[in-house]
Design a protein around this motif. Sequence first.
Motif, PDB file in Angstrom:
ATOM      1  N   VAL A 101       0.871  -1.180   0.000  1.00 46.21           N
ATOM      2  CA  VAL A 101       0.000   0.000   0.000  1.00 46.21           C
ATOM      3  C   VAL A 101       0.907   1.228   0.000  1.00 46.21           C
ATOM      4  O   VAL A 101       1.743   1.389   0.892  1.00 46.21           O
ATOM      5  N   THR A 102       0.771   2.036  -1.042  1.00 52.00           N
ATOM      6  CA  THR A 102       1.656   3.197  -1.189  1.00 52.00           C
ATOM      7  C   THR A 102       0.828   4.466  -1.358  1.00 52.00           C
ATOM      8  O   THR A 102      -0.274   4.433  -1.908  1.00 52.00           O
ATOM      9  N   LEU A 103       1.376   5.564  -0.878  1.00 51.26           N
ATOM     10  CA  LEU A 103       0.723   6.846  -1.134  1.00 51.26           C
ATOM     11  C   LEU A 103       0.711   7.100  -2.637  1.00 51.26           C
ATOM     12  O   LEU A 103       1.678   6.785  -3.337  1.00 51.26           O
ATOM     13  N   LYS A 104      -0.372   7.672  -3.139  1.00 44.26           N
ATOM     14  CA  LYS A 104      -0.406   8.025  -4.555  1.00 44.26           C
ATOM     15  C   LYS A 104       0.747   8.997  -4.850  1.00 44.26           C
ATOM     16  O   LYS A 104       1.175   9.749  -3.971  1.00 44.26           O
ATOM     17  N   PRO A 105       1.246   8.962  -6.090  1.00 52.95           N
ATOM     18  CA  PRO A 105       2.461   9.735  -6.394  1.00 52.95           C
ATOM     19  C   PRO A 105       2.358  11.236  -6.084  1.00 52.95           C
ATOM     20  O   PRO A 105       3.355  11.862  -5.747  1.00 52.95           O
ATOM     21  N   ASP A 106       1.150  11.793  -6.150  1.00 55.72           N
ATOM     22  CA  ASP A 106       1.041  13.234  -5.900  1.00 55.72           C
ATOM     23  C   ASP A 106       0.805  13.568  -4.434  1.00 55.72           C
ATOM     24  O   ASP A 106       0.614  14.736  -4.097  1.00 55.72           O
ATOM     25  N   VAL A 107       0.823  12.571  -3.561  1.00 60.53           N
ATOM     26  CA  VAL A 107       0.642  12.833  -2.130  1.00 60.53           C
ATOM     27  C   VAL A 107       2.020  12.910  -1.469  1.00 60.53           C
ATOM     28  O   VAL A 107       2.809  11.975  -1.569  1.00 60.53           O
ATOM     29  N   LEU A 108       2.282  14.028  -0.829  1.00 61.52           N
ATOM     30  CA  LEU A 108       3.553  14.211  -0.133  1.00 61.52           C
ATOM     31  C   LEU A 108       3.748  13.175   0.967  1.00 61.52           C
ATOM     32  O   LEU A 108       2.797  12.809   1.641  1.00 61.52           O
ATOM     33  N   ASP A 109       4.990  12.775   1.179  1.00 59.09           N
ATOM     34  CA  ASP A 109       5.328  11.841   2.242  1.00 59.09           C
ATOM     35  C   ASP A 109       6.413  12.480   3.106  1.00 59.09           C
ATOM     36  O   ASP A 109       7.602  12.276   2.887  1.00 59.09           O
ATOM     37  N   PRO A 110       6.010  13.290   4.089  1.00 54.33           N
ATOM     38  CA  PRO A 110       7.021  14.043   4.844  1.00 54.33           C
ATOM     39  C   PRO A 110       7.986  13.137   5.597  1.00 54.33           C
ATOM     40  O   PRO A 110       9.155  13.487   5.756  1.00 54.33           O
ATOM     41  N   GLN A 111       7.523  11.973   6.034  1.00 50.16           N
ATOM     42  CA  GLN A 111       8.447  11.140   6.799  1.00 50.16           C
ATOM     43  C   GLN A 111       9.446  10.407   5.899  1.00 50.16           C
ATOM     44  O   GLN A 111      10.600  10.224   6.272  1.00 50.16           O
ATOM     45  N   GLY A 112       9.010  10.046   4.716  1.00 56.39           N
ATOM     46  CA  GLY A 112       9.982   9.534   3.754  1.00 56.39           C
ATOM     47  C   GLY A 112      11.026  10.593   3.434  1.00 56.39           C
ATOM     48  O   GLY A 112      12.225  10.317   3.385  1.00 56.39           O
ATOM     49  N   LYS A 113      10.541  11.808   3.252  1.00 52.24           N
ATOM     50  CA  LYS A 113      11.435  12.952   2.992  1.00 52.24           C
ATOM     51  C   LYS A 113      12.417  13.141   4.151  1.00 52.24           C
ATOM     52  O   LYS A 113      13.604  13.424   3.926  1.00 52.24           O
ATOM     53  N   ALA A 114      11.926  13.007   5.375  1.00 54.99           N
ATOM     54  CA  ALA A 114      12.817  13.147   6.542  1.00 54.99           C
ATOM     55  C   ALA A 114      13.912  12.086   6.507  1.00 54.99           C
ATOM     56  O   ALA A 114      15.076  12.369   6.815  1.00 54.99           O
ATOM     57  N   ILE A 115      13.543  10.872   6.141  1.00 56.66           N
ATOM     58  CA  ILE A 115      14.555   9.813   6.067  1.00 56.66           C
ATOM     59  C   ILE A 115      15.582  10.156   4.993  1.00 56.66           C
ATOM     60  O   ILE A 115      16.790  10.022   5.197  1.00 56.66           O
ATOM     61  N   GLN A 116      15.111  10.633   3.837  1.00 61.04           N
ATOM     62  CA  GLN A 116      16.048  11.000   2.773  1.00 61.04           C
ATOM     63  C   GLN A 116      17.003  12.087   3.264  1.00 61.04           C
ATOM     64  O   GLN A 116      18.209  12.019   3.047  1.00 61.04           O
ATOM     65  N   ARG A 117      16.460  13.096   3.934  1.00 59.23           N
ATOM     66  CA  ARG A 117      17.326  14.181   4.433  1.00 59.23           C
ATOM     67  C   ARG A 117      18.316  13.665   5.477  1.00 59.23           C
ATOM     68  O   ARG A 117      19.446  14.133   5.565  1.00 59.23           O
ATOM     69  N   ALA A 118      17.859  12.719   6.297  1.00 57.10           N
ATOM     70  CA  ALA A 118      18.736  12.196   7.347  1.00 57.10           C
ATOM     71  C   ALA A 118      19.928  11.447   6.762  1.00 57.10           C
ATOM     72  O   ALA A 118      21.001  11.406   7.363  1.00 57.10           O
ATOM     73  N   THR A 119      19.750  10.865   5.590  1.00 56.83           N
ATOM     74  CA  THR A 119      20.866  10.104   5.010  1.00 56.83           C
ATOM     75  C   THR A 119      22.062  11.021   4.752  1.00 56.83           C
ATOM     76  O   THR A 119      23.199  10.626   4.958  1.00 56.83           O
ATOM     77  N   GLY A 120      21.784  12.229   4.322  1.00 54.26           N
ATOM     78  CA  GLY A 120      22.872  13.176   4.086  1.00 54.26           C
ATOM     79  C   GLY A 120      23.636  13.480   5.369  1.00 54.26           C
ATOM     80  O   GLY A 120      24.868  13.470   5.387  1.00 54.26           O
ATOM     81  N   SER A 121      22.895  13.681   6.465  1.00 53.49           N
ATOM     82  CA  SER A 121      23.554  14.035   7.716  1.00 53.49           C
ATOM     83  C   SER A 121      24.353  12.864   8.274  1.00 53.49           C
ATOM     84  O   SER A 121      25.222  13.042   9.114  1.00 53.49           O
ATOM     85  N   LEU A 122      24.056  11.649   7.811  1.00 52.30           N
ATOM     86  CA  LEU A 122      24.821  10.469   8.245  1.00 52.30           C
ATOM     87  C   LEU A 122      25.977  10.186   7.294  1.00 52.30           C
ATOM     88  O   LEU A 122      26.714   9.220   7.475  1.00 52.30           O
ATOM     89  N   GLY A 123      26.104  10.993   6.244  1.00 49.09           N
ATOM     90  CA  GLY A 123      27.216  10.795   5.326  1.00 49.09           C
ATOM     91  C   GLY A 123      26.954   9.778   4.234  1.00 49.09           C
ATOM     92  O   GLY A 123      27.872   9.335   3.552  1.00 49.09           O
ATOM     93  N   TYR A 124      25.696   9.350   4.066  1.00 54.10           N
ATOM     94  CA  TYR A 124      25.389   8.440   2.969  1.00 54.10           C
ATOM     95  C   TYR A 124      25.136   9.270   1.730  1.00 54.10           C
ATOM     96  O   TYR A 124      24.158  10.008   1.658  1.00 54.10           O
ATOM     97  N   GLU A 125      25.975   9.124   0.763  1.00 57.94           N
ATOM     98  CA  GLU A 125      25.794   9.859  -0.489  1.00 57.94           C
ATOM     99  C   GLU A 125      24.909   9.041  -1.418  1.00 57.94           C
ATOM    100  O   GLU A 125      25.028   7.817  -1.474  1.00 57.94           O
ATOM    101  N   GLY A 126      24.058   9.700  -2.143  1.00 58.43           N
ATOM    102  CA  GLY A 126      23.407   9.035  -3.248  1.00 58.43           C
ATOM    103  C   GLY A 126      21.967   8.606  -3.046  1.00 58.43           C
ATOM    104  O   GLY A 126      21.353   8.095  -3.968  1.00 58.43           O
ATOM    105  N   ILE A 127      21.416   8.827  -1.838  1.00 62.43           N
ATOM    106  CA  ILE A 127      19.994   8.494  -1.656  1.00 62.43           C
ATOM    107  C   ILE A 127      19.180   9.682  -2.177  1.00 62.43           C
ATOM    108  O   ILE A 127      19.177  10.761  -1.597  1.00 62.43           O
ATOM    109  N   GLN A 128      18.483   9.464  -3.305  1.00 61.29           N
ATOM    110  CA  GLN A 128      17.755  10.561  -3.962  1.00 61.29           C
ATOM    111  C   GLN A 128      16.362  10.766  -3.393  1.00 61.29           C
ATOM    112  O   GLN A 128      15.871  11.881  -3.301  1.00 61.29           O
ATOM    113  N   SER A 129      15.684   9.695  -3.094  1.00 56.58           N
ATOM    114  CA  SER A 129      14.360   9.851  -2.494  1.00 56.58           C
ATOM    115  C   SER A 129      13.974   8.584  -1.746  1.00 56.58           C
ATOM    116  O   SER A 129      14.452   7.486  -2.058  1.00 56.58           O
TER     117      SER A 129
END
Lengths: 81, 81, 81, 81
Positions: A7-35
């Motif tokens: 079960v996935t959010l429709k593509p036009d529905v924002l997913d703030p927590q997925g976004k938070a995880i993506q942003r957190a990857t940068g702060s952990l030094g993981y390069e390359g996680i786009q979304s």
Amino acid sequence: MKALIHVTLKPDVLDPQGKAIQRATGSLGYEGIQSVRQGKLFEVELDAADESAARALLAELSEKLLSNPVIEDYEVVSLES
Amino acid sequence: MKALIHVTLKPDVLDPQGKAIQRATGSLGYEGIQSVRQGKLFEVELDAADESAARALLAELSEKLLSNPVIEDYEVVSLES
Amino acid sequence: MKALIHVTLKPDVLDPQGKAIQRATGSLGYEGIQSVRQGKLFEVELDAADESAARALLAELSEKLLSNPVIEDYEVVSLES
Amino acid sequence: MKALIHVTLKPDVLDPQGKAIQRATGSLGYEGIQSVRQGKLFEVELDAADESAARALLAELSEKLLSNPVIEDYEVVSLES
């Protein structure tokens, strides 16, 4: 039978927590996680007469109890005897 | 690349909300749903030099940000270029 | 400071899993549960110069990372030093 | 009656997604968010003879359908007629 349902959010529905995880990857030094988008996974064990009956039951279950069709999509990704 | 990751409660960890869904199926008249367990699904888009680098990155992401290894298992169920 | 934030689906957004819990109560013999809606709870520890700065920070956090404003509402339900 | 119930991971259970949100705040330039932990919130409407009966019903509901007592705590944070 065993089924897996996504079960996935429709593509036009924002997913703030997925976004938070993506942003957190940068702060952990993981390069390359786009979304990252977070969905729900359901593992279902069921009895049904045949695959066709199982798929009908899983569709009803998915629409009524597992997803909100206005904002989410579902997919039965596997079904095994 | 695109990856799909499943995060599931370890088999010995109770899932009361999956159980609630299973119980609700009976009250809706759906016969035959034996068990439901709810997990998390992550859709990840990433850049990596090759599949091996991608898998290493996804393993680290899964262990650090997507799952609690004490109570959950993860699996990278697909990885596509 | 410590804050508690509630994130709830907007009233017109269906909550199938809350509904499943409500239905399950009947099958367990609990009389009287009329409705269940599931939301998210966030416990946040933060440093801020004063309450006003804390509330501004929590509002931004809630809007950008904790909720999807199209389908969800948020409320800072407590803030303690 | 209307009740609000908080379900939170026990303090010794890691919350990787709360951690991800906390890490993401830094990357967004929000200073001062020390920790974020994510829990579940349930809004329940129920009929009961009196407050005592309501609290007994909510305790049973919380233990059986809303939480996994091994890894989570629950608290009925409000109950209104």
